[in-house]
Design a protein around this motif. Sequence first.
Motif, PDB file in Angstrom:
ATOM      1  N   SER A   1       0.832  -1.202   0.000  1.00 13.79           N
ATOM      2  CA  SER A   1       0.000   0.000   0.000  1.00 13.79           C
ATOM      3  C   SER A   1       0.857   1.239   0.000  1.00 13.79           C
ATOM      4  CB  SER A   1      -0.913  -0.022   1.249  1.00 13.79           C
ATOM      5  OG  SER A   1      -1.658   1.176   1.309  1.00 13.79           O
ATOM      6  N   ALA A   2       1.964   1.251   0.746  1.00 14.54           N
ATOM      7  CA  ALA A   2       2.838   2.423   0.786  1.00 14.54           C
ATOM      8  C   ALA A   2       3.481   2.635  -0.555  1.00 14.54           C
ATOM      9  CB  ALA A   2       3.906   2.231   1.877  1.00 14.54           C
ATOM     10  N   GLY A   3       3.906   1.557  -1.216  1.00 13.79           N
ATOM     11  CA  GLY A   3       4.518   1.665  -2.528  1.00 13.79           C
ATOM     12  C   GLY A   3       3.557   2.242  -3.540  1.00 13.79           C
ATOM     13  N   SER A   4       2.292   1.849  -3.465  1.00 12.73           N
ATOM     14  CA  SER A   4       1.279   2.387  -4.394  1.00 12.73           C
ATOM     15  C   SER A   4       1.080   3.857  -4.166  1.00 12.73           C
ATOM     16  CB  SER A   4      -0.033   1.617  -4.198  1.00 12.73           C
ATOM     17  OG  SER A   4      -1.041   2.175  -5.006  1.00 12.73           O
ATOM     18  N   SER A   5       1.066   4.288  -2.898  1.00 16.69           N
ATOM     19  CA  SER A   5       0.888   5.701  -2.586  1.00 16.69           C
ATOM     20  C   SER A   5       2.057   6.510  -3.109  1.00 16.69           C
ATOM     21  CB  SER A   5       0.757   5.866  -1.066  1.00 16.69           C
ATOM     22  OG  SER A   5       0.688   7.238  -0.722  1.00 16.69           O
ATOM     23  N   GLU A   6       3.281   5.999  -3.014  1.00 17.08           N
ATOM     24  CA  GLU A   6       4.454   6.693  -3.486  1.00 17.08           C
ATOM     25  C   GLU A   6       4.385   6.866  -5.010  1.00 17.08           C
ATOM     26  OE1 GLU A   6       9.260   5.961  -3.872  1.00 17.08           O
ATOM     27  OE2 GLU A   6       8.035   4.621  -2.645  1.00 17.08           O
ATOM     28  N   SER A   7       3.968   5.805  -5.658  1.00 18.53           N
ATOM     29  CA  SER A   7       3.869   5.862  -7.118  1.00 18.53           C
ATOM     30  C   SER A   7       2.877   6.914  -7.554  1.00 18.53           C
ATOM     31  CB  SER A   7       3.471   4.479  -7.651  1.00 18.53           C
ATOM     32  OG  SER A   7       3.282   4.526  -9.039  1.00 18.53           O
ATOM     33  N   THR A   8       1.755   6.982  -6.896  1.00 20.91           N
ATOM     34  CA  THR A   8       0.732   7.975  -7.249  1.00 20.91           C
ATOM     35  C   THR A   8       1.251   9.377  -7.036  1.00 20.91           C
ATOM     36  OG1 THR A   8      -1.013   6.439  -6.632  1.00 20.91           O
ATOM     37  CG2 THR A   8      -1.587   8.775  -6.742  1.00 20.91           C
ATOM     38  N   GLN A   9       1.976   9.607  -5.932  1.00 17.32           N
ATOM     39  CA  GLN A   9       2.493  10.934  -5.626  1.00 17.32           C
ATOM     40  C   GLN A   9       3.535  11.356  -6.666  1.00 17.32           C
ATOM     41  OE1 GLN A   9       4.208  11.257  -1.741  1.00 17.32           O
ATOM     42  NE2 GLN A   9       4.429  13.473  -1.825  1.00 17.32           N
ATOM     43  N   VAL A  10       4.440  10.466  -7.021  1.00 22.42           N
ATOM     44  CA  VAL A  10       5.461  10.798  -8.005  1.00 22.42           C
ATOM     45  C   VAL A  10       4.827  11.103  -9.351  1.00 22.42           C
ATOM     46  CG1 VAL A  10       7.421   9.879  -9.295  1.00 22.42           C
ATOM     47  CG2 VAL A  10       7.283   9.504  -6.841  1.00 22.42           C
ATOM     48  N   SER A  11       3.863  10.295  -9.751  1.00 21.36           N
ATOM     49  CA  SER A  11       3.190  10.508 -11.028  1.00 21.36           C
ATOM     50  C   SER A  11       2.475  11.848 -11.047  1.00 21.36           C
ATOM     51  CB  SER A  11       2.202   9.359 -11.293  1.00 21.36           C
ATOM     52  OG  SER A  11       2.897   8.134 -11.403  1.00 21.36           O
ATOM     53  N   SER A  12       1.812  12.174  -9.941  1.00 21.02           N
ATOM     54  CA  SER A  12       1.099  13.447  -9.888  1.00 21.02           C
ATOM     55  C   SER A  12       2.065  14.616 -10.000  1.00 21.02           C
ATOM     56  CB  SER A  12       0.300  13.541  -8.581  1.00 21.02           C
ATOM     57  OG  SER A  12      -0.664  12.510  -8.522  1.00 21.02           O
ATOM     58  N   GLY A  13       3.206  14.563  -9.321  1.00 24.89           N
ATOM     59  CA  GLY A  13       4.196  15.631  -9.403  1.00 24.89           C
ATOM     60  C   GLY A  13       4.792  15.734 -10.789  1.00 24.89           C
ATOM     61  N   THR A  14       5.057  14.626 -11.446  1.00 25.11           N
ATOM     62  CA  THR A  14       5.610  14.626 -12.794  1.00 25.11           C
ATOM     63  C   THR A  14       4.619  15.210 -13.787  1.00 25.11           C
ATOM     64  OG1 THR A  14       6.928  12.661 -12.271  1.00 25.11           O
ATOM     65  CG2 THR A  14       6.593  13.175 -14.590  1.00 25.11           C
ATOM     66  N   ALA A  15       3.368  14.797 -13.663  1.00 24.85           N
ATOM     67  CA  ALA A  15       2.336  15.319 -14.558  1.00 24.85           C
ATOM     68  C   ALA A  15       2.191  16.830 -14.389  1.00 24.85           C
ATOM     69  CB  ALA A  15       1.016  14.623 -14.289  1.00 24.85           C
ATOM     70  N   ALA A  16       2.268  17.304 -13.148  1.00 25.90           N
ATOM     71  CA  ALA A  16       2.158  18.742 -12.906  1.00 25.90           C
ATOM     72  C   ALA A  16       3.315  19.486 -13.565  1.00 25.90           C
ATOM     73  CB  ALA A  16       2.128  19.018 -11.411  1.00 25.90           C
ATOM     74  N   SER A  17       4.501  18.899 -13.485  1.00 25.86           N
ATOM     75  CA  SER A  17       5.660  19.535 -14.120  1.00 25.86           C
ATOM     76  C   SER A  17       5.481  19.608 -15.638  1.00 25.86           C
ATOM     77  CB  SER A  17       6.936  18.745 -13.782  1.00 25.86           C
ATOM     78  OG  SER A  17       7.175  18.732 -12.387  1.00 25.86           O
ATOM     79  N   ILE A  18       4.994  18.519 -16.226  1.00 26.07           N
ATOM     80  CA  ILE A  18       4.780  18.487 -17.683  1.00 26.07           C
ATOM     81  C   ILE A  18       3.756  19.531 -18.094  1.00 26.07           C
ATOM     82  CG2 ILE A  18       3.912  17.079 -19.575  1.00 26.07           C
ATOM     83  CD1 ILE A  18       5.085  14.637 -18.064  1.00 26.07           C
ATOM     84  N   VAL A  19       2.639  19.583 -17.355  1.00 25.15           N
ATOM     85  CA  VAL A  19       1.573  20.525 -17.678  1.00 25.15           C
ATOM     86  C   VAL A  19       2.050  21.963 -17.511  1.00 25.15           C
ATOM     87  CG1 VAL A  19      -0.683  21.381 -16.939  1.00 25.15           C
ATOM     88  CG2 VAL A  19      -0.282  18.914 -17.160  1.00 25.15           C
ATOM     89  N   ALA A  20       2.792  22.222 -16.405  1.00 24.88           N
ATOM     90  CA  ALA A  20       3.268  23.584 -16.150  1.00 24.88           C
ATOM     91  C   ALA A  20       4.226  24.033 -17.255  1.00 24.88           C
ATOM     92  CB  ALA A  20       3.958  23.659 -14.794  1.00 24.88           C
ATOM     93  N   PHE A  21       5.110  23.138 -17.680  1.00 25.58           N
ATOM     94  CA  PHE A  21       6.043  23.507 -18.748  1.00 25.58           C
ATOM     95  C   PHE A  21       5.288  23.801 -20.054  1.00 25.58           C
ATOM     96  CE2 PHE A  21       8.737  22.711 -22.360  1.00 25.58           C
ATOM     97  CZ  PHE A  21       9.932  23.321 -22.008  1.00 25.58           C
ATOM     98  N   ALA A  22       4.341  22.947 -20.395  1.00 24.69           N
ATOM     99  CA  ALA A  22       3.597  23.136 -21.645  1.00 24.69           C
ATOM    100  C   ALA A  22       2.848  24.455 -21.638  1.00 24.69           C
ATOM    101  CB  ALA A  22       2.639  21.970 -21.857  1.00 24.69           C
ATOM    102  N   ARG A  23       2.194  24.754 -20.508  1.00 31.20           N
ATOM    103  CA  ARG A  23       1.427  26.002 -20.448  1.00 31.20           C
ATOM    104  C   ARG A  23       2.339  27.231 -20.482  1.00 31.20           C
ATOM    105  NH1 ARG A  23      -3.369  24.267 -16.173  1.00 31.20           N
ATOM    106  NH2 ARG A  23      -4.980  23.998 -17.793  1.00 31.20           N
ATOM    107  N   ALA A  24       3.556  27.098 -19.994  1.00 35.62           N
ATOM    108  CA  ALA A  24       4.483  28.234 -20.006  1.00 35.62           C
ATOM    109  C   ALA A  24       4.911  28.601 -21.421  1.00 35.62           C
ATOM    110  CB  ALA A  24       5.717  27.900 -19.167  1.00 35.62           C
TER     111      ALA A  24
END
Length: 312
Positions: free
Chosen positions: A184-207
Amino acid sequence: MSHTAHIPSHRKPRRSASKLALRAGVAGGVLGTIAVAGAAGPASAEPVTETIEMPTLGSLGTDLSSAVAASAEASQQEALDQSLEAQEAAALEKAAKEAKKAKAEAERKAEAERAEKARQEAEAKAEAERAAAEARAEAQARAARDSARTQLATTSASSDSGSGSSSDAGSGSGSGSSDDGGSSAGSSESTQVSSGTAASIVAFARAQVGDAYVTGGTGPNSWDCSGLVQAAYAAAGIDLPRISYQQSSMGTSVSLSNLQPGDVLYWGSRSGSYHVAIYVGGGKYVGAQNSSTGVVERSLDWDPPSGAVRIL
């Protein structure tokens, strides 16, 4: 035939009535003059014995012809002079009209040249002002993008730090708990990393919204569709191929009704796509569309994609 037919006549030629009248008039005039002179003299005057030479008709005719010829020549000369004067006057009038016309044409050309020069100066001024405005807008946009990138880098660093802390905590708690808890902890970590990566991708594209579209462009201020997608993923630490159909062949296919921020949208077939963009959430995407629009953020309804892949 008569025997006298070839004998020339000895008869004098008959004088014309006009010549006889002329001679009679001249003779009468001379005799009248003599008579008047005799009557005016004294009674005791001696008879006139002086012989008066009568003018011959030949000399009178010559004088008369000379006078007529002189008169005709004078008339002809006068007519010629008048004709020359008329021609000179007409030439002067024509020259004056042509000079007036030439002056008007020169003034018209000068006015047209002044107007053209003023127009060119106005266009040059407007072009300079437009270029200056574009330069200011570009500087402002670049400053905004730089600020967004700085903020993005800060956010990404914070996310990486948070992910490391969570991973450590999860490992510690997992050592004293069951295998299920560790999963369960590993799944939570994966979700958090993915969310942060997606935010970075979206922020760069919008910039990059507002940047120019250039075929083969890979930044920093001009892009093509796959160049923008590649750079956005690179900002999050993920390497993607350069070509659009290669990018759409990555990851796993997802339904357009189940999209998440950071998914790659494609147009055409998945293995033969001709255009790609990044889904940024809220039913919108960011993509380098074409040379007319540049990098834009648009609704999916504006140009519905053919499919999507999830690489995160």
